[in-house]
Enzyme design. Structure first.
Site, PDB file in Angstrom:
ATOM      1  N   ASN A   9       0.833  -1.238   0.031  1.00  0.00           N
ATOM      2  CA  ASN A   9      -0.141  -0.062   0.155  1.00  0.00           C
ATOM      3  C   ASN A   9       0.722   1.273  -0.148  1.00  0.00           C
ATOM      4  O   ASN A   9       1.525   1.319   1.116  1.00  0.00           O
ATOM      5  CB  ASN A   9      -0.986   0.076   1.243  1.00  0.00           C
ATOM      6  N   LYS A  12       0.581   3.844   2.779  1.00  0.00           N
ATOM      7  CA  LYS A  12       1.287   3.445   4.073  1.00  0.00           C
ATOM      8  C   LYS A  12       2.733   3.656   4.077  1.00  0.00           C
ATOM      9  O   LYS A  12       3.371   4.063   5.220  1.00  0.00           O
ATOM     10  CB  LYS A  12       0.582   2.063   4.458  1.00  0.00           C
ATOM     11  N   ASP A  68      -0.796  -4.457  10.943  1.00  0.00           N
ATOM     12  CA  ASP A  68      -2.389  -4.698  10.672  1.00  0.00           C
ATOM     13  C   ASP A  68      -3.216  -3.741  11.670  1.00  0.00           C
ATOM     14  O   ASP A  68      -2.750  -3.709  12.685  1.00  0.00           O
ATOM     15  CB  ASP A  68      -2.596  -6.161  10.877  1.00  0.00           C
ATOM     16  N   LYS A 171      -2.090  14.517  11.380  1.00  0.00           N
ATOM     17  CA  LYS A 171      -2.819  13.058  11.787  1.00  0.00           C
ATOM     18  C   LYS A 171      -1.452  12.158  12.108  1.00  0.00           C
ATOM     19  O   LYS A 171      -1.711  11.328  13.032  1.00  0.00           O
ATOM     20  CB  LYS A 171      -3.319  12.314  10.431  1.00  0.00           C
ATOM     21  N   HIS A 176      -2.754   5.917  15.446  1.00  0.00           N
ATOM     22  CA  HIS A 176      -2.616   4.673  16.070  1.00  0.00           C
ATOM     23  C   HIS A 176      -1.344   4.064  15.522  1.00  0.00           C
ATOM     24  O   HIS A 176      -0.471   3.673  16.142  1.00  0.00           O
ATOM     25  CB  HIS A 176      -3.709   3.740  15.630  1.00  0.00           C
TER      26      HIS A 176
END
Ligand code: IMP
Length: 191
Positions: A9, A12, A68, A171, A176
């Protein structure tokens, strides 16, 4: 230090390289000639992250990590969770996933949720797990055009705009994934 990030991805890879900074050089599996799909068949975020990192370690014997992530909605018993990418079906796009989430959540007053990210790192064959999470609420309709996935619906606690309305650096300072990566980075620096 060189590390392979076991993801295909590009969103990411870019986000994670920005968070990790210059000390760690990030490579994709394709940079080392690995172009097959990395399987992701576990029943938890931990299982999936480890499965992806082990796949790359076993194929390339290079230090690597995989993540993940899931959106865990309290009123839905933690769903979509590990199924976040394919909540509305195996080939669902994000609009379909977002619509399904809004539909499922409509009858519930409690719209609390968290993004949770698990990173699995393999260094010289040894495995380590790191976790980061951020809590917030799911808005009744999407707001913002940046980011990806469920970003337009997620309003972090203490903020006035969604992940999709934030600049990438905003962000990246609280997400997370950033929290899990900071833990991994600290670990790597103290080794
Ligand atoms: P992955 O494990 O990072 O591939 O994430 C699985 C799914 O969770 C993605 O397809 C997105 O739908 C969702 N997701 C992961 N990270 C984020 C994020 O930072 N914002 C919004 N959605 C995300």
């Amino acid at each position: 230090m060189n590390l392979i990030f076991a993801t295909a991805n590009p969103h990411k890879i870019e986000e994670v390289q920005n968070i990790l900074g210059q000390c760690i050089s990030l490579f994709s599996p394709a940079d080392f000639g690995y172009t097959q799909e990395v399987p992701e068949t576990g029943n938890s975020l931990e299982e999936n992250a480890l499965q992806k990192a082990r796949t790359i370690w076993n194929a390339l014997h290079q230090n690597c990590f995989a993540d993940d992530t899931g959106l865990e909605v309290f009123a839905l018993g933690g769903a979509p969770g590990v199924l976040s990418a394919r909540y509305a079906g195996p080939h669902a796009n994000m609009n379909a996933n977002i619509e399904k989430l809004l539909r499922e959540l409509a009858p519930h007053a409690n719209r609390t949720a968290q993004f949770r990210c698990v990173m699995a790192l393999i260094i010289d064959g040894d495995e380590f797990l790191f976790e980061g999470s951020i809590a917030g609420i799911i808005l009744p309709e999407p707001q913002g055009v940046r980011g990806f996935g469920y970003d337009p619906l997620f309003l972090p606690h203490g903020y006035t705009h969604t992940f999709a309305s934030m600049l990438p650096e905003e962000k990246n300072a609280i997400s997370h994934r950033a929290l899990a990566l900071q833990k991994m980075q600290q670990f790597l620096h103290t080794r």
